[in-house]
Design a protein around this motif. Structure first.
Motif, PDB file in Angstrom:
ATOM      1  N   ARG A  29       0.854  -1.184   0.000  1.00  0.00           N
ATOM      2  CA  ARG A  29       0.000   0.000   0.000  1.00  0.00           C
ATOM      3  C   ARG A  29       0.893   1.239   0.000  1.00  0.00           C
ATOM      4  NH1 ARG A  29      -2.705  -3.758  -0.696  1.00  0.00           N
ATOM      5  NH2 ARG A  29      -4.761  -4.292   0.137  1.00  0.00           N
ATOM      6  N   ILE A  30       0.387   2.323  -0.588  1.00  0.00           N
ATOM      7  CA  ILE A  30       1.147   3.571  -0.685  1.00  0.00           C
ATOM      8  C   ILE A  30       0.442   4.645   0.145  1.00  0.00           C
ATOM      9  CG2 ILE A  30       2.000   5.368  -2.260  1.00  0.00           C
ATOM     10  CD1 ILE A  30       1.772   3.104  -4.474  1.00  0.00           C
ATOM     11  N   ALA A  31       1.219   5.353   0.954  1.00  0.00           N
ATOM     12  CA  ALA A  31       0.655   6.428   1.784  1.00  0.00           C
ATOM     13  C   ALA A  31       1.309   7.749   1.431  1.00  0.00           C
ATOM     14  CB  ALA A  31       0.869   6.110   3.265  1.00  0.00           C
ATOM     15  N   ARG A  32       0.512   8.802   1.517  1.00  0.00           N
ATOM     16  CA  ARG A  32       0.973  10.144   1.186  1.00  0.00           C
ATOM     17  C   ARG A  32       0.242  11.106   2.104  1.00  0.00           C
ATOM     18  NH1 ARG A  32      -0.455  14.180  -3.051  1.00  0.00           N
ATOM     19  NH2 ARG A  32      -2.513  13.237  -3.119  1.00  0.00           N
ATOM     20  N   VAL A  33       0.962  12.057   2.672  1.00  0.00           N
ATOM     21  CA  VAL A  33       0.310  13.066   3.516  1.00  0.00           C
ATOM     22  C   VAL A  33      -0.009  14.274   2.645  1.00  0.00           C
ATOM     23  CG1 VAL A  33       0.634  14.657   5.439  1.00  0.00           C
ATOM     24  CG2 VAL A  33       1.387  12.295   5.659  1.00  0.00           C
ATOM     25  N   VAL A  34      -1.220  14.778   2.743  1.00  0.00           N
ATOM     26  CA  VAL A  34      -1.594  15.932   1.926  1.00  0.00           C
ATOM     27  C   VAL A  34      -1.796  17.167   2.811  1.00  0.00           C
ATOM     28  CG1 VAL A  34      -2.662  14.471   0.168  1.00  0.00           C
ATOM     29  CG2 VAL A  34      -4.085  15.438   1.961  1.00  0.00           C
ATOM     30  N   ASP A  35      -1.453  18.326   2.254  1.00  0.00           N
ATOM     31  CA  ASP A  35      -1.690  19.625   2.917  1.00  0.00           C
ATOM     32  C   ASP A  35      -1.060  19.734   4.294  1.00  0.00           C
ATOM     33  OD1 ASP A  35      -3.217  20.156   0.711  1.00  0.00           O
ATOM     34  OD2 ASP A  35      -5.139  19.820   1.722  1.00  0.00           O
ATOM     35  N   ALA A  36       0.158  19.220   4.481  1.00  0.00           N
ATOM     36  CA  ALA A  36       0.804  19.336   5.792  1.00  0.00           C
ATOM     37  C   ALA A  36       2.216  19.882   5.619  1.00  0.00           C
ATOM     38  CB  ALA A  36       0.832  17.991   6.504  1.00  0.00           C
ATOM     39  N   PRO A  37       2.358  21.195   5.681  1.00  0.00           N
ATOM     40  CA  PRO A  37       3.667  21.807   5.455  1.00  0.00           C
ATOM     41  C   PRO A  37       4.727  21.352   6.458  1.00  0.00           C
ATOM     42  CG  PRO A  37       1.924  23.484   5.670  1.00  0.00           C
ATOM     43  CD  PRO A  37       1.313  22.174   6.001  1.00  0.00           C
ATOM     44  N   HIS A  38       4.282  20.912   7.675  1.00  0.00           N
ATOM     45  CA  HIS A  38       5.245  20.528   8.711  1.00  0.00           C
ATOM     46  C   HIS A  38       5.705  19.082   8.577  1.00  0.00           C
ATOM     47  CE1 HIS A  38       1.431  19.147  10.296  1.00  0.00           C
ATOM     48  NE2 HIS A  38       2.066  18.425  11.202  1.00  0.00           N
ATOM     49  N   LEU A  39       5.137  18.325   7.622  1.00  0.00           N
ATOM     50  CA  LEU A  39       5.507  16.919   7.472  1.00  0.00           C
ATOM     51  C   LEU A  39       6.230  16.686   6.145  1.00  0.00           C
ATOM     52  CD1 LEU A  39       2.310  15.163   8.868  1.00  0.00           C
ATOM     53  CD2 LEU A  39       4.553  15.297   9.948  1.00  0.00           C
ATOM     54  N   PRO A  40       7.062  15.625   6.097  1.00  0.00           N
ATOM     55  CA  PRO A  40       7.817  15.354   4.877  1.00  0.00           C
ATOM     56  C   PRO A  40       6.898  15.100   3.680  1.00  0.00           C
ATOM     57  CG  PRO A  40       8.230  13.645   6.549  1.00  0.00           C
ATOM     58  CD  PRO A  40       7.337  14.654   7.163  1.00  0.00           C
ATOM     59  N   GLU A  41       7.316  15.593   2.519  1.00  0.00           N
ATOM     60  CA  GLU A  41       6.553  15.318   1.303  1.00  0.00           C
ATOM     61  C   GLU A  41       6.931  13.961   0.752  1.00  0.00           C
ATOM     62  OE1 GLU A  41       6.050  18.125  -1.797  1.00  0.00           O
ATOM     63  OE2 GLU A  41       6.176  19.840  -0.436  1.00  0.00           O
ATOM     64  N   GLY A  42       6.177  13.497  -0.207  1.00  0.00           N
ATOM     65  CA  GLY A  42       6.511  12.236  -0.854  1.00  0.00           C
ATOM     66  C   GLY A  42       5.649  11.097  -0.357  1.00  0.00           C
ATOM     67  N   GLU A  43       5.918   9.918  -0.886  1.00  0.00           N
ATOM     68  CA  GLU A  43       5.101   8.750  -0.610  1.00  0.00           C
ATOM     69  C   GLU A  43       5.940   7.672   0.044  1.00  0.00           C
ATOM     70  OE1 GLU A  43       2.043   9.154  -4.338  1.00  0.00           O
ATOM     71  OE2 GLU A  43       3.626   7.647  -4.486  1.00  0.00           O
ATOM     72  N   VAL A  44       5.287   6.831   0.832  1.00  0.00           N
ATOM     73  CA  VAL A  44       5.976   5.673   1.392  1.00  0.00           C
ATOM     74  C   VAL A  44       5.154   4.421   1.097  1.00  0.00           C
ATOM     75  CG1 VAL A  44       7.043   7.021   3.247  1.00  0.00           C
ATOM     76  CG2 VAL A  44       4.890   5.811   3.676  1.00  0.00           C
ATOM     77  N   VAL A  45       5.846   3.291   1.113  1.00  0.00           N
ATOM     78  CA  VAL A  45       5.189   2.004   0.896  1.00  0.00           C
ATOM     79  C   VAL A  45       5.170   1.247   2.213  1.00  0.00           C
ATOM     80  CG1 VAL A  45       5.325  -0.200  -0.344  1.00  0.00           C
ATOM     81  CG2 VAL A  45       5.968   1.930  -1.497  1.00  0.00           C
ATOM     82  N   PHE A  46       4.029   0.610   2.515  1.00  0.00           N
ATOM     83  CA  PHE A  46       3.982  -0.302   3.663  1.00  0.00           C
ATOM     84  C   PHE A  46       3.248  -1.556   3.204  1.00  0.00           C
ATOM     85  CE2 PHE A  46       0.103   2.215   3.971  1.00  0.00           C
ATOM     86  CZ  PHE A  46      -0.855   1.297   4.344  1.00  0.00           C
ATOM     87  N   VAL A  47       3.243  -2.595   4.039  1.00  0.00           N
ATOM     88  CA  VAL A  47       2.546  -3.827   3.657  1.00  0.00           C
ATOM     89  C   VAL A  47       1.561  -4.241   4.739  1.00  0.00           C
ATOM     90  CG1 VAL A  47       4.349  -4.729   2.123  1.00  0.00           C
ATOM     91  CG2 VAL A  47       4.441  -5.248   4.578  1.00  0.00           C
ATOM     92  N   ILE A  48       0.525  -4.958   4.322  1.00  0.00           N
ATOM     93  CA  ILE A  48      -0.438  -5.557   5.260  1.00  0.00           C
ATOM     94  C   ILE A  48      -0.164  -7.054   5.274  1.00  0.00           C
ATOM     95  CG2 ILE A  48      -2.866  -5.809   5.889  1.00  0.00           C
ATOM     96  CD1 ILE A  48      -3.485  -3.454   3.976  1.00  0.00           C
ATOM     97  N   THR A  49       0.400  -7.551   6.391  1.00  0.00           N
ATOM     98  CA  THR A  49       0.757  -8.969   6.493  1.00  0.00           C
ATOM     99  C   THR A  49      -0.144  -9.661   7.513  1.00  0.00           C
ATOM    100  OG1 THR A  49       2.295  -8.791   8.344  1.00  0.00           O
ATOM    101  CG2 THR A  49       3.167  -8.247   6.155  1.00  0.00           C
ATOM    102  N   GLU A  50       0.051 -10.981   7.694  1.00  0.00           N
ATOM    103  CA  GLU A  50      -0.676 -11.719   8.733  1.00  0.00           C
ATOM    104  C   GLU A  50      -0.451 -11.081  10.102  1.00  0.00           C
ATOM    105  OE1 GLU A  50      -3.228 -13.743   8.810  1.00  0.00           O
ATOM    106  OE2 GLU A  50      -2.923 -13.654   6.657  1.00  0.00           O
ATOM    107  N   GLU A  51       0.782 -10.558  10.307  1.00  0.00           N
ATOM    108  CA  GLU A  51       1.133  -9.936  11.597  1.00  0.00           C
ATOM    109  C   GLU A  51       0.526  -8.564  11.765  1.00  0.00           C
ATOM    110  OE1 GLU A  51       4.024 -11.526   9.893  1.00  0.00           O
ATOM    111  OE2 GLU A  51       3.296 -13.220  11.071  1.00  0.00           O
ATOM    112  N   GLY A  52       0.187  -7.943  10.652  1.00  0.00           N
ATOM    113  CA  GLY A  52      -0.371  -6.594  10.712  1.00  0.00           C
ATOM    114  C   GLY A  52       0.337  -5.645   9.772  1.00  0.00           C
ATOM    115  N   ILE A  53       0.352  -4.361  10.130  1.00  0.00           N
ATOM    116  CA  ILE A  53       1.002  -3.336   9.312  1.00  0.00           C
ATOM    117  C   ILE A  53       2.512  -3.397   9.557  1.00  0.00           C
ATOM    118  CG2 ILE A  53       1.149  -0.839   8.829  1.00  0.00           C
ATOM    119  CD1 ILE A  53      -1.632  -2.023   8.212  1.00  0.00           C
ATOM    120  N   ARG A  54       3.275  -3.482   8.469  1.00  0.00           N
ATOM    121  CA  ARG A  54       4.731  -3.576   8.576  1.00  0.00           C
ATOM    122  C   ARG A  54       5.382  -2.806   7.421  1.00  0.00           C
ATOM    123  NH1 ARG A  54       3.192  -5.357  12.714  1.00  0.00           N
ATOM    124  NH2 ARG A  54       3.817  -7.246  13.834  1.00  0.00           N
ATOM    125  N   ASP A  55       6.725  -2.696   7.482  1.00  0.00           N
ATOM    126  CA  ASP A  55       7.447  -2.052   6.375  1.00  0.00           C
ATOM    127  C   ASP A  55       7.513  -2.986   5.175  1.00  0.00           C
ATOM    128  OD1 ASP A  55       8.384   0.612   6.915  1.00  0.00           O
ATOM    129  OD2 ASP A  55       9.408  -0.300   8.643  1.00  0.00           O
TER     130      ASP A  55
END
Ligand code: GTP
Ligand code: MG
Length: 238
Positions: A212-238
């Protein structure tokens, strides 16, 4: 920004995108299409808030307001086990509440002003914040009334977050494709519901498989760009 607590999502890169995790004293909105991971993140945060601060938690309990009936205790159990926690204790520390319509949802949040401070709650989840309002105020003709009711509901949630130093996490399903846009800005891509409320808006998108890809919108105080994470049996992970 005094005493702000942070809850890990389970993914280091998603945490970094959020400036260290999901923060208290504010609302974080996860918005995205069906299956993008909103509900899974809500489950994970309800477990992770119970961790010690060294492990990314707040030693706190969670309130989980479910409007769609998609909460699963078995999923909480699996996520707790994966972290080496006692699943029964973890489940005891989640107050599950089902909201049956928008008035009920609003009434539950009103009651949280007495419930939250009495019960060591550090996270309030509302999955989803918009579904009842969309069903009860359909179409363009009810858009203004719906948005007004939603805005006042969101301001109530913001006051709750600030008053008791809790993290408020809401979800909002938006359509995947802008070509099926019927003139309702809250369902369009990027049509997050928090437009008029302070808070953090995180867009989720599906990628290949469990990515899954996450992106923060309209937040000048947070880093721009996108990150990838995964949904596994254990839960949310890198
Ligand atoms: P809507 O509520 O329909 O808008 O979707 P959502 O954004 O809440 O999606 P959700 O969090 O339910 O994510 C669904 C995805 O998580 C599924 O497509 C699965 O890939 C994954 N998922 C859900 N449950 C499990 C589980 O028990 N194990 C694993 N490995 N993956 C799961
Ligand atoms: Mg969901």
């Amino acid at each position: 920004r005094l005493n702000i607590g942070k809850i890990t999502t389970g993914s280091k890169s998603l945490d970094e995108l959020l400036g260290g995790g999901v923060e208290t004293k504010t609302i974080t909105e996860f918005f995205g299409e069906y299956g993008s991971g909103k509900t899974q993140i809500c489950h994970q945060l309800s477990v992770n808030v119970q961790l010690t601060p060294e492990k990314g938690g707040l030693n706190g309990r969670a309130v989980y307001i479910d409007t769609e009936g998609t909460f699963r205790w078995e999923r909480i159990e699996a996520m707790a086990r994966a972290l080496g926690l006692d699943p029964d204790k973890v489940m005891d520390n989640i107050y599950y509440m089902r909201a049956y319509n928008s008035d009920h949802q609003i009434a539950i949040v009103d009651e949280l002003f007495t419930f939250v401070p009495k019960n060591d709650v550090k996270l309030v989840v509302l999955d989803s914040v918009t579904s009842h309002f969309r069903a009860e105020y359909p179409g363009r003709e009810h858009l203004a009334e719906r948005q007004q009711k939603l805005n006042s509901h969101l301001h109530q949630l913001m006051r709750l977050a600030e008053a008791y130093n809790v993290a408020v996490v809401v979800t909002n399903q938006v359509m995947a494709r802008p070509d099926v846009f019927y003139g309702d800005p809250t369902t369009a891509v990027g049509g997050h519901v928090l437009a008029h409320t302070p808070g953090v808006r995180v867009q989720l998108r599906k990628s290949k498989g469990n990515k899954r890809i996450a992106r923060v919108v309209d937040a000048p105080h947070l880093p721009e760009g996108e990150v990838v994470f995964v949904i596994t049996e254990e839960g949310i992970r890198d």
